[in-house]
Design a protein around this motif. Structure first.
Motif, PDB file in Angstrom:
ATOM      1  N   THR A   4      -8.777   6.084  -3.762  1.00  0.00           N
ATOM      2  CA  THR A   4      -8.981   4.749  -3.199  1.00  0.00           C
ATOM      3  C   THR A   4      -7.869   4.404  -2.212  1.00  0.00           C
ATOM      4  N   LEU A   5      -6.634   4.703  -2.590  1.00  0.00           N
ATOM      5  CA  LEU A   5      -5.492   4.380  -1.740  1.00  0.00           C
ATOM      6  C   LEU A   5      -5.514   5.175  -0.440  1.00  0.00           C
ATOM      7  N   VAL A   6      -5.916   6.447  -0.514  1.00  0.00           N
ATOM      8  CA  VAL A   6      -5.987   7.274   0.702  1.00  0.00           C
ATOM      9  C   VAL A   6      -6.993   6.682   1.680  1.00  0.00           C
ATOM     10  N   SER A   7      -8.164   6.327   1.176  1.00  0.00           N
ATOM     11  CA  SER A   7      -9.187   5.727   2.041  1.00  0.00           C
ATOM     12  C   SER A   7      -8.710   4.397   2.618  1.00  0.00           C
ATOM     13  N   ASP A   8      -8.128   3.553   1.767  1.00  0.00           N
ATOM     14  CA  ASP A   8      -7.641   2.250   2.229  1.00  0.00           C
ATOM     15  C   ASP A   8      -6.510   2.403   3.238  1.00  0.00           C
ATOM     16  N   LYS A   9      -5.643   3.375   3.013  1.00  0.00           N
ATOM     17  CA  LYS A   9      -4.519   3.603   3.922  1.00  0.00           C
ATOM     18  C   LYS A   9      -5.018   3.956   5.320  1.00  0.00           C
ATOM     19  N   LEU A  10      -5.989   4.851   5.403  1.00  0.00           N
ATOM     20  CA  LEU A  10      -6.514   5.260   6.705  1.00  0.00           C
ATOM     21  C   LEU A  10      -7.202   4.096   7.413  1.00  0.00           C
TER      22      LEU A  10
ATOM     23  N   LEU B 134       0.811  -1.216   0.000  1.00  0.00           N
ATOM     24  CA  LEU B 134       0.000   0.000   0.000  1.00  0.00           C
ATOM     25  C   LEU B 134       0.845   1.266   0.000  1.00  0.00           C
ATOM     26  N   ASN B 135       1.921   1.280   0.770  1.00  0.00           N
ATOM     27  CA  ASN B 135       2.743   2.485   0.874  1.00  0.00           C
ATOM     28  C   ASN B 135       3.437   2.824  -0.436  1.00  0.00           C
ATOM     29  N   LEU B 136       4.122   1.846  -1.036  1.00  0.00           N
ATOM     30  CA  LEU B 136       4.851   2.103  -2.269  1.00  0.00           C
ATOM     31  C   LEU B 136       3.879   2.433  -3.402  1.00  0.00           C
ATOM     32  N   THR B 137       2.764   1.731  -3.449  1.00  0.00           N
ATOM     33  CA  THR B 137       1.755   2.016  -4.471  1.00  0.00           C
ATOM     34  C   THR B 137       1.259   3.445  -4.349  1.00  0.00           C
ATOM     35  N   ALA B 138       0.993   3.885  -3.116  1.00  0.00           N
ATOM     36  CA  ALA B 138       0.503   5.240  -2.886  1.00  0.00           C
ATOM     37  C   ALA B 138       1.524   6.280  -3.327  1.00  0.00           C
ATOM     38  N   VAL B 139       2.804   6.046  -3.024  1.00  0.00           N
ATOM     39  CA  VAL B 139       3.857   6.995  -3.397  1.00  0.00           C
ATOM     40  C   VAL B 139       3.979   7.095  -4.917  1.00  0.00           C
TER      41      VAL B 139
END
Length: 285
Positions: A97-103, A56-61
């Motif tokens: 999507t990634l922001v919501s999933d990250k939280l 999730l982290n690398l994908t978000a970056v």
């Protein structure tokens, strides 16, 4: 019009060059591509995060960096360019999507909390947008500031749609396709309300925009997940490729035909103190 008002208008002033409207006309093509983009936001983020194993982290970056680069191109363009605009929407869908999933996944914040949070952020964006511009019309995205408000609202609608959609699916546990059907009915009710009783176009547009996110996500999950889980078993790779190909085909068509671009209307500077038409769910061709 009052000449003093015109003199202080940032768009009307000859010292500040105006832009052509930077967003497409709201046609049937607009909503089809929007739903396709929301589906890609769900499946492609899952593909990068899980299938490729990026996490999730690398994908978000990575996706945030690419989105930033595309938004630079979008802001530098002086008019609506289908390829740039819709690439940005796809990427905002993925990042939202990634922001919501990250939280929810990494920080353990409940979906109720994230839904409320993104609703407040979206409402705040609209309030500040209207306070500064006196309009929320997407037919007047003709300044950098208005464009900034517009893309901030787009990001928060995707994040809100993700959290609210996940909350809805988790609490009711209806399955992918029943969920998609219910959301589609809600969008239809909004459309009928707008067309039949002429409800507020701005409100109808943004409500439908938010709801297309859980609609597209449910469709994406329904196509990608295994049959034992209620899906078609196409996987995130196959589903993403199908939807990306459909988006590409439609964007090429729009680029060539120009059917979602109002050249005549775009060629006129939009003045800040003029009343702007509200966005409709669809416009006549």
């Amino acid at each position: 019009m009052d000449t003093n008002a015109r003199a202080h208008d940032p768009v009307a002033s000859p010292s500040v060059p105006h832009l052509l409207n930077k967003v497409p006309e709201v046609t049937l093509y607009f909503w089809i591509i929007k739903i396709l983009c929301t589906t890609v936001g769900e499946t492609f983020s899952d593909y990068l995060n899980s299938t490729l194993g990026l996490g999730l982290n690398l994908t978000a970056v990575i996706m945030t960096a690419i989105l930033a680069a595309v938004l630079v191109a979008q802001f530098r363009a002086r008019r609506y360019v289908p390829a740039i605009y819709w690439t940005a929407v796809v990427l905002v869908s993925v990042v939202g999507t990634l922001v919501s999933d990250k939280l929810a996944d990494d920080f353990g914040i409940s979906l109720v909390t994230t839904t409320v949070l993104f609703a407040v952020l979206l409402a705040g964006t609209f309030a500040l947008w209207f306070a500064k511009e006196r309009t929320l019309s997407i037919h007047s995205i003709t300044t950098r500031r208005r464009e900034g408000f517009y893309w901030a609202a787009i990001l928060f609608t995707f994040a809100l749609g993700t959290s609210a959609g996940d909350l809805f699916a988790e609490r009711l546990n209806l399955g992918y396709w029943p969920t998609a059907g219910i959301v589609a009915v809600l969008i239809a009710v909004i459309a009928v309300s707008h067309l039949a009783v002429r409800s507020k176009g701005v409100l109808a547009f943004w409500l439908a925009y938010i709801l297309t996110r859980p609609l597209g996500a449910s469709m994406g999950d329904g196509m990608s997940q295994a049959p034992k889980d209620g899906g078609f078993g196409l996987g995130t790779t196959g589903t993403s490729l199908i939807y990306l190909a459909a988006i590409l085909g439609l964007v090429v068509f729009l680029s060539v035909s120009g059917v979602d671009r109002d050249d005549e209307g775009d060629s006129v500077p939009v003045l800040e103190d003029e009343e702007q038409p509200e966005p409709a769910l669809a416009t006549e061709s």
